[in-house]
Design a protein around this motif. Structure first.
Motif, PDB file in Angstrom:
ATOM      1  N   ARG A 158      -8.598   4.248   6.585  1.00  0.00           N
ATOM      2  CA  ARG A 158      -7.547   4.559   5.622  1.00  0.00           C
ATOM      3  C   ARG A 158      -7.247   6.049   5.513  1.00  0.00           C
ATOM      4  NH1 ARG A 158      -7.659   1.279   0.176  1.00  0.00           N
ATOM      5  NH2 ARG A 158      -5.473   1.801   0.442  1.00  0.00           N
ATOM      6  N   ASN A 159      -8.075   6.890   6.112  1.00  0.00           N
ATOM      7  CA  ASN A 159      -7.915   8.328   5.949  1.00  0.00           C
ATOM      8  C   ASN A 159      -6.697   8.840   6.711  1.00  0.00           C
ATOM      9  OD1 ASN A 159      -8.549  11.345   6.480  1.00  0.00           O
ATOM     10  ND2 ASN A 159     -10.013  10.730   4.916  1.00  0.00           N
ATOM     11  N   ARG A 160      -5.953   9.744   6.087  1.00  0.00           N
ATOM     12  CA  ARG A 160      -4.754  10.301   6.715  1.00  0.00           C
ATOM     13  C   ARG A 160      -4.864  11.800   6.933  1.00  0.00           C
ATOM     14  NH1 ARG A 160       0.448   8.118   3.587  1.00  0.00           N
ATOM     15  NH2 ARG A 160       1.439   8.605   5.572  1.00  0.00           N
ATOM     16  N   GLU A 161      -6.060  12.344   6.777  1.00  0.00           N
ATOM     17  CA  GLU A 161      -6.242  13.793   6.912  1.00  0.00           C
ATOM     18  C   GLU A 161      -6.374  14.186   8.379  1.00  0.00           C
ATOM     19  OE1 GLU A 161      -5.919  15.735   4.275  1.00  0.00           O
ATOM     20  OE2 GLU A 161      -5.553  13.899   3.136  1.00  0.00           O
ATOM     21  N   PHE A 162      -5.349  13.846   9.149  1.00  0.00           N
ATOM     22  CA  PHE A 162      -5.343  14.178  10.566  1.00  0.00           C
ATOM     23  C   PHE A 162      -4.074  14.949  10.887  1.00  0.00           C
ATOM     24  CE2 PHE A 162      -7.744  10.196  10.227  1.00  0.00           C
ATOM     25  CZ  PHE A 162      -8.939  10.572  10.823  1.00  0.00           C
ATOM     26  N   ILE A 163      -4.087  15.636  12.017  1.00  0.00           N
ATOM     27  CA  ILE A 163      -2.934  16.454  12.396  1.00  0.00           C
ATOM     28  C   ILE A 163      -1.682  15.594  12.532  1.00  0.00           C
ATOM     29  CG2 ILE A 163      -1.987  17.925  14.220  1.00  0.00           C
ATOM     30  CD1 ILE A 163      -4.862  18.841  14.797  1.00  0.00           C
ATOM     31  N   ARG A 164      -1.837  14.385  13.107  1.00  0.00           N
ATOM     32  CA  ARG A 164      -0.670  13.519  13.325  1.00  0.00           C
ATOM     33  C   ARG A 164      -0.677  12.317  12.373  1.00  0.00           C
ATOM     34  NH1 ARG A 164       0.019  11.072  17.963  1.00  0.00           N
ATOM     35  NH2 ARG A 164       2.299  11.177  17.839  1.00  0.00           N
ATOM     36  N   GLY A 165      -1.341  12.446  11.242  1.00  0.00           N
ATOM     37  CA  GLY A 165      -1.248  11.507  10.146  1.00  0.00           C
ATOM     38  C   GLY A 165      -1.270  10.032  10.495  1.00  0.00           C
ATOM     39  N   ASP A 166      -0.131   9.382  10.262  1.00  0.00           N
ATOM     40  CA  ASP A 166      -0.021   7.932  10.408  1.00  0.00           C
ATOM     41  C   ASP A 166      -0.338   7.447  11.817  1.00  0.00           C
ATOM     42  OD1 ASP A 166       0.329   6.483   8.161  1.00  0.00           O
ATOM     43  OD2 ASP A 166       2.474   6.176   8.389  1.00  0.00           O
ATOM     44  N   PHE A 167       0.047   8.205  12.820  1.00  0.00           N
ATOM     45  CA  PHE A 167      -0.179   7.785  14.205  1.00  0.00           C
ATOM     46  C   PHE A 167      -1.679   7.747  14.514  1.00  0.00           C
ATOM     47  CE2 PHE A 167       4.047   9.812  14.214  1.00  0.00           C
ATOM     48  CZ  PHE A 167       4.813   8.740  14.663  1.00  0.00           C
ATOM     49  N   VAL A 168      -2.384   8.788  14.074  1.00  0.00           N
ATOM     50  CA  VAL A 168      -3.824   8.821  14.319  1.00  0.00           C
ATOM     51  C   VAL A 168      -4.531   7.739  13.517  1.00  0.00           C
ATOM     52  CG1 VAL A 168      -5.918  10.213  14.068  1.00  0.00           C
ATOM     53  CG2 VAL A 168      -3.815  11.260  14.902  1.00  0.00           C
ATOM     54  N   ARG A 169      -4.120   7.540  12.282  1.00  0.00           N
ATOM     55  CA  ARG A 169      -4.761   6.501  11.466  1.00  0.00           C
ATOM     56  C   ARG A 169      -4.577   5.131  12.100  1.00  0.00           C
ATOM     57  NH1 ARG A 169      -3.830   5.084   5.118  1.00  0.00           N
ATOM     58  NH2 ARG A 169      -1.689   4.779   5.801  1.00  0.00           N
ATOM     59  N   SER A 170      -3.392   4.852  12.607  1.00  0.00           N
ATOM     60  CA  SER A 170      -3.158   3.569  13.262  1.00  0.00           C
ATOM     61  C   SER A 170      -4.047   3.423  14.491  1.00  0.00           C
ATOM     62  CB  SER A 170      -1.680   3.451  13.649  1.00  0.00           C
ATOM     63  OG  SER A 170      -1.365   2.148  14.074  1.00  0.00           O
ATOM     64  N   ALA A 171      -4.190   4.515  15.266  1.00  0.00           N
ATOM     65  CA  ALA A 171      -5.066   4.473  16.439  1.00  0.00           C
ATOM     66  C   ALA A 171      -6.520   4.281  16.032  1.00  0.00           C
ATOM     67  CB  ALA A 171      -4.906   5.757  17.253  1.00  0.00           C
ATOM     68  N   ASN A 172      -6.935   4.907  14.932  1.00  0.00           N
ATOM     69  CA  ASN A 172      -8.302   4.722  14.450  1.00  0.00           C
ATOM     70  C   ASN A 172      -8.560   3.279  14.048  1.00  0.00           C
ATOM     71  OD1 ASN A 172      -8.760   7.448  14.818  1.00  0.00           O
ATOM     72  ND2 ASN A 172      -8.453   7.980  12.671  1.00  0.00           N
ATOM     73  N   GLN A 173      -7.574   2.662  13.422  1.00  0.00           N
ATOM     74  CA  GLN A 173      -7.717   1.253  13.039  1.00  0.00           C
ATOM     75  C   GLN A 173      -7.893   0.372  14.271  1.00  0.00           C
ATOM     76  OE1 GLN A 173      -4.126   0.769  10.761  1.00  0.00           O
ATOM     77  NE2 GLN A 173      -4.956   1.779   8.948  1.00  0.00           N
ATOM     78  N   GLN A 174      -7.177   0.685  15.339  1.00  0.00           N
ATOM     79  CA  GLN A 174      -7.338  -0.072  16.579  1.00  0.00           C
ATOM     80  C   GLN A 174      -8.752   0.074  17.134  1.00  0.00           C
ATOM     81  OE1 GLN A 174      -4.172   1.575  18.964  1.00  0.00           O
ATOM     82  NE2 GLN A 174      -2.753  -0.071  18.425  1.00  0.00           N
ATOM     83  N   GLN A 175      -9.285   1.291  17.098  1.00  0.00           N
ATOM     84  CA  GLN A 175     -10.635   1.505  17.601  1.00  0.00           C
ATOM     85  C   GLN A 175     -11.667   0.748  16.770  1.00  0.00           C
ATOM     86  OE1 GLN A 175     -11.426   3.015  20.520  1.00  0.00           O
ATOM     87  NE2 GLN A 175      -9.181   2.966  20.698  1.00  0.00           N
ATOM     88  N   ILE A 176     -11.423   0.641  15.488  1.00  0.00           N
ATOM     89  CA  ILE A 176     -12.339  -0.117  14.634  1.00  0.00           C
ATOM     90  C   ILE A 176     -12.270  -1.600  14.975  1.00  0.00           C
ATOM     91  CG2 ILE A 176     -12.715  -0.885  12.255  1.00  0.00           C
ATOM     92  CD1 ILE A 176     -11.977   1.974  11.396  1.00  0.00           C
ATOM     93  N   MET A 177     -11.068  -2.128  15.220  1.00  0.00           N
ATOM     94  CA  MET A 177     -10.951  -3.539  15.597  1.00  0.00           C
ATOM     95  C   MET A 177     -11.668  -3.815  16.914  1.00  0.00           C
ATOM     96  SD  MET A 177      -7.170  -4.846  14.349  1.00  0.00           S
ATOM     97  CE  MET A 177      -6.193  -3.548  15.111  1.00  0.00           C
TER      98      MET A 177
END
Length: 295
Positions: A181-200
């Protein structure tokens, strides 16, 4: 298929069939997972076709209906069972799209029109409709990570405040949820979505590590049935469960739909989808569940 694998699948089928008959419905157990067939989706042959599932993570609070929250995770997942391959297409939650009540972020669509509306918006983006929509609360996601015994994820960016370092991280459910759920990344939503994929992918990898433990898969299936709201018959539930357990994590390819930053007239930060790129990515993955082109 080995005799052990066949035995496990038969056991899973029995658990699902019996569970759907004996587990009280969501009027007794609050709905934690919703799994529905998209109304206009064509029939799918699990043995020959790519099965597309729209996976939604709702931020509804415990005790609320799932559609009372925004879908802060939106992923289109394709399963190609014969090759044991899968593709994950992430849709940033801040995509600015035309909803029935006007322009809004795509993550508000589930509350406005349920899974059918989100599926229609995703179809507008990629050019084809999912067969199923699965929605779950973030507490269910957290509990799933704990159920499989935690997961391992490679982080491209460190988040010292969360104790996340660049590289390998071992997460329990609460840590995985914070990361997703964290959005403290340089590319915000895009990185968070990619992180969610890695978790799945991490969850899938851990499921396969433990699948031969006696009672693990069956126990997990019965737990999932507590609070499951679905219009699928037990045969389809079994086929979906079987399809997931056939996928190899090293054959999963992923992509995030691109877009550009924009500010609304009200001052809100949103993302404008790149319509041409989204359609091109959809054409790439639709028939084989594999990301081949640029993303």
């Amino acid at each position: 298929m080995s005799r052990r694998a066949l035995t496990r699948l038969v056991s899973l089928a029995v658990v699902l069939a019996v569970g759907c008959l004996v587990v009280p419905d969501s009027a007794v157990h609050p709905t934690r997972i919703s799994l529905t067939k998209v109304e206009n989706a064509r029939s799918v042959d699990f043995a020959d076709d790519v099965v597309w599932i729209l996976v939604l993570g709702s931020d509804a609070r415990p005790g609320q209906d799932l559609d009372e929250g925004n879908t802060d995770a939106i992923h289109l997942v394709g399963l190609e069972v014969p090759s044991r391959r899968a593709a994950g297409i992430g849709i940033p939650r801040d995509f600015w799209m035309q909803l029935p009540d006007g322009l809004d972020r795509i993550n508000t669509a589930y509350e406005e029109g349920g899974g059918e509306l989100v599926a229609a918006l995703v179809e507008e983006l990629v050019g084809f409709a999912p067969h199923y929509v699965m929605a779950a609360g973030f507490d269910t996601f957290r509990d799933l990570v704990d159920t499989v015994g935690g997961i391992t994820v490679h982080a491209d960016e460190a988040l010292p405040d969360l104790g996340i370092r660049r590289g390998r991280n071992d997460f329990d459910g609460a840590q995985a949820l914070d990361y997703a759920r964290n959005r403290e990344f340089i590319r915000g939503d895009f990185v968070r979505s990619a992180n969610q994929q890695q978790i799945m992918i991490g969850i899938l990898r851990q499921l396969l590590v433990r699948e031969d433990e006696e009672g693990f898969i069956e126990g997990g299936a019965m737990a999932a049935l507590q609070g499951l709201s679905t219009d699928l018959p037990p045969t389809d539930l079994y086929r979906l469960a079987q399809a997931v357990t056939q996928i190899r994590p090293d054959r999963v390819t992923t992509c995030i739909l691109p877009g550009t930053d924009e500010t609304t007239s009200g001052g809100g930060a949103v993302l404008i989808p790149d319509a041409d790129a989204a359609r091109r990515i959809g054409d790439d993955v639709r028939d084989d569940a594999r990301v081949d082109g640029d993303c």
